[in-house]
Scaffold this active site. Structure first.
Site, PDB file in Angstrom:
ATOM      1  N   TYR A 143       0.827  -1.210   0.000  1.00  0.00           N
ATOM      2  CA  TYR A 143       0.000   0.000   0.000  1.00  0.00           C
ATOM      3  C   TYR A 143       0.858   1.256   0.000  1.00  0.00           C
ATOM      4  CZ  TYR A 143      -3.586   3.356   1.472  1.00  0.00           C
ATOM      5  OH  TYR A 143      -4.431   4.438   1.540  1.00  0.00           O
ATOM      6  N   LYS A 147       1.612   3.989  -3.127  1.00  0.00           N
ATOM      7  CA  LYS A 147       1.323   5.409  -2.910  1.00  0.00           C
ATOM      8  C   LYS A 147       2.575   6.255  -3.160  1.00  0.00           C
ATOM      9  CE  LYS A 147      -3.012   5.171  -1.614  1.00  0.00           C
ATOM     10  NZ  LYS A 147      -4.101   5.745  -2.443  1.00  0.00           N
TER      11      LYS A 147
END
Length: 242
Positions: A143, A147
């Site tokens: 994650y 990002k």
């Protein structure tokens, strides 16, 4: 705080420029609140939502909102949807649990990056990206790695102005159930504000920080607002005088 006092004037000056804006991810939590706040503040002369389906609104305030329905798997075929916007807000995002690892990467990296490329080609001057606290392209967590990677790759597009927002856990009620995040929000919500604010932030505060940032001039091509900066700027003018 001088900046707080200046915000109403900055907003008025911004409105006079008759700028147009697009929002990616308006069906999601942050995008939905962002759209509502943009309309309440009447900051833009034209508001366009870009998404995979048309959204239904019943309130009169939404009657002039334009909607462009696109296929994110074939975005090049919808380049016209990204043309002619001065400012763009990207709130696209999914979860690994909902879309699987491959689907998460496709949405949070590939769709975001392709949208940014088309926005740049279409004349967008100021691109705003909703990212996450801890974003880091070298992270071991998928994650945070994704990002961080998309942050860096969008920066390479060289927008006139590029603003990245890295909030902590977003505090609000989701339309779809994400039990893990719900528990975290409940947990943070019961902690002392001084501690919880370092790791979480209300969606409304994020949205107001995005808009307060957009109306104030900046000489920086790239600006990164962490969770604390989002708190400070989002609460800079709680009255939001028109």
């Amino acid at each position: 705080m001088a900046e707080t006092e200046a915000l109403p004037k900055l907003r008025e000056d911004f409105r006079m420029q008759n700028k147009s804006v697009f929002i990616l991810g308006a069906s999601g939590e942050t995008g939905r609140v962002l759209l509502k706040e943009i309309l309440e503040q009447s900051l833009f002369s034209k508001v366009t939502l870009i998404g995979r389906r048309k959204l239904t609104f019943h309130e009169d305030a939404y009657k002039n909102v334009n909607q462009e329905v696109v296929d994110f798997e074939k975005l090049d075929d919808y380049a016209s949807a990204f043309q002619g916007h001065d400012v763009g807000f990207c709130c696209l995002g999914t979860t690994r649990k909902k879309a699987g690892a491959e689907g998460f990467v496709r949405v949070d990296r590939d769709y975001v990056l392709k949208s940014a490329e088309l926005a740049k080609a279409g004349g967008c001057k100021h691109f705003n990206l909703l990212s996450s606290k801890g974003a880091d392209k070298s992270s071991n967590f998928l994650y945070l790695q994704v990002k961080g990677e998309v942050e860096a790759r969008v920066e390479e597009l060289q927008f006139d102005r590029y603003s990245v927002f890295r909030p902590g856990v977003l505090l609000c009620d989701r339309q779809e159930s994400r039990p893990g995040e719900w528990l975290v929000r409940k947990f943070f919500g019961s902690l002392p504000e001084s501690w919880a604010s370092g790791h979480s932030v209300p969606v409304t505060t994020v949205v107001r920080a995005m808009l307060n940032n957009a109306v104030r001039p900046s000489g920086k091509k790239m600006e990164l607002l962490d969770n604390k900066a989002i708190h400070d700027l989002g609460k800079a003018d709680s009255s939001r005088t028109p």
